[in-house]
Design a protein around this motif. Structure first.
Motif, short mmCIF file in Angstrom:
data_model
loop_
_atom_site.label_atom_id
_atom_site.label_comp_id
_atom_site.label_asym_id
_atom_site.label_seq_id
_atom_site.Cartn_x
_atom_site.Cartn_y
_atom_site.Cartn_z
N VAL A 28 0.84 -1.20 0.00
CA VAL A 28 0.00 0.00 0.00
C VAL A 28 0.88 1.26 0.00
N LEU A 29 1.99 1.20 0.72
CA LEU A 29 2.88 2.36 0.84
C LEU A 29 3.84 2.49 -0.33
N GLU A 30 4.17 1.37 -0.95
CA GLU A 30 5.16 1.37 -2.03
C GLU A 30 4.86 2.36 -3.15
N PRO A 31 3.61 2.42 -3.65
CA PRO A 31 3.32 3.38 -4.72
C PRO A 31 3.50 4.84 -4.27
N MET A 32 3.46 5.08 -2.97
CA MET A 32 3.67 6.43 -2.44
C MET A 32 5.15 6.71 -2.20
N GLY A 33 5.99 5.69 -2.36
CA GLY A 33 7.42 5.83 -2.16
C GLY A 33 7.82 5.86 -0.69
N VAL A 41 6.54 8.61 10.40
CA VAL A 41 7.06 9.97 10.48
C VAL A 41 6.08 10.94 9.82
N MET A 42 5.62 10.58 8.63
CA MET A 42 4.69 11.45 7.91
C MET A 42 3.38 11.62 8.67
N GLU A 75 13.64 13.85 3.14
CA GLU A 75 14.08 15.14 2.60
C GLU A 75 14.56 14.96 1.16
N ALA A 76 15.33 13.91 0.90
CA ALA A 76 15.82 13.63 -0.45
C ALA A 76 14.66 13.38 -1.42
N ALA A 77 13.56 12.82 -0.89
CA ALA A 77 12.37 12.56 -1.71
C ALA A 77 11.52 13.82 -1.89
N GLY A 78 11.91 14.90 -1.23
CA GLY A 78 11.20 16.16 -1.39
C GLY A 78 9.94 16.29 -0.56
N LEU A 79 9.81 15.46 0.50
CA LEU A 79 8.59 15.47 1.31
C LEU A 79 8.71 16.32 2.57
N VAL A 80 9.93 16.47 3.09
CA VAL A 80 10.14 17.27 4.30
C VAL A 80 11.37 18.14 4.12
N GLU A 81 11.46 19.15 4.98
CA GLU A 81 12.65 19.98 5.06
C GLU A 81 13.09 20.03 6.51
N LEU A 103 0.80 14.63 -0.26
CA LEU A 103 0.79 13.17 -0.13
C LEU A 103 -0.27 12.69 0.86
N ARG A 104 -0.66 13.57 1.77
CA ARG A 104 -1.67 13.22 2.78
C ARG A 104 -2.98 12.76 2.13
N ALA A 105 -3.37 13.38 1.04
CA ALA A 105 -4.62 13.01 0.36
C ALA A 105 -4.59 11.54 -0.07
N GLN A 106 -3.45 11.09 -0.59
CA GLN A 106 -3.31 9.68 -0.96
C GLN A 106 -3.35 8.79 0.28
N ALA A 107 -2.70 9.24 1.33
CA ALA A 107 -2.57 8.45 2.56
C ALA A 107 -3.90 8.25 3.27
N GLU A 108 -4.86 9.12 3.03
CA GLU A 108 -6.15 9.01 3.71
C GLU A 108 -6.85 7.68 3.43
N LYS A 109 -6.49 7.03 2.34
CA LYS A 109 -7.11 5.74 1.97
C LYS A 109 -6.47 4.56 2.71
#
Length: 141
Positions: A28-33, A41-42, A75-81, A103-109
């Protein structure tokens, strides 16, 4: 009843349950990277960002040394700073980027997908969560 029987050990049941449930998250998480630890963490950041590394580590009950590589990959994936605190140069603040917030919108599922894959009643899972929370509290006294 043999007190040393493997199937009677709480630690064994918890370890197998943990590995099994986390394995359900992988596809489930793989397509979100995301890996499962990165997902945790997210989740914390979606709820409470910005957070200091110290506060984030406390919230996730991880050592900062364990958290640091996770944050570097996010951070390297561009999700956090990660930024140095203005009041305290030693403090690192972790914030979400626009991509991280999106990415939160995808994670809601994810929660509903995991409940469906487990095939368990939501009330039963809520009871399990309460019991595990008590176990965590008892084990960390």
């Amino acid at each position: 009843m043999d007190p040393l029987s493997l199937e009677n050990q709480v630690c064994f049941a918890l370890a197998v349950a943990s590995r099994s449930v986390i394995a359900l998250y992988r596809p489930v998480l793989e397509p979100m990277g995301l890996t499962h630890p990165q997902y945790l963490v997210m989740l914390a950041l979606w709820e409470r960002a910005p957070l200091s590394v110290k506060d984030l580590a406390g919230l996730l009950q991880l050592e900062p040394a364990t958290l640091s590589p996770l944050l570097k990959r996010l951070e390297a994936a561009g999700l956090v700073e990660r930024r140095r605190g203005t009041a305290d140069e030693r403090s690192l603040a972790v914030t979400l980027t626009d991509d991280g917030r999106a990415l939160r919108a995808q994670a809601e599922k994810i929660p509903a997908t995991i409940v469906e894959r487990l095939g368990m009643d939501v009330a039963e899972l809520q009871d399990l969560h309460k019991a595990l929370t008590r176990v965590i509290a008892a084990a960390t006294r």
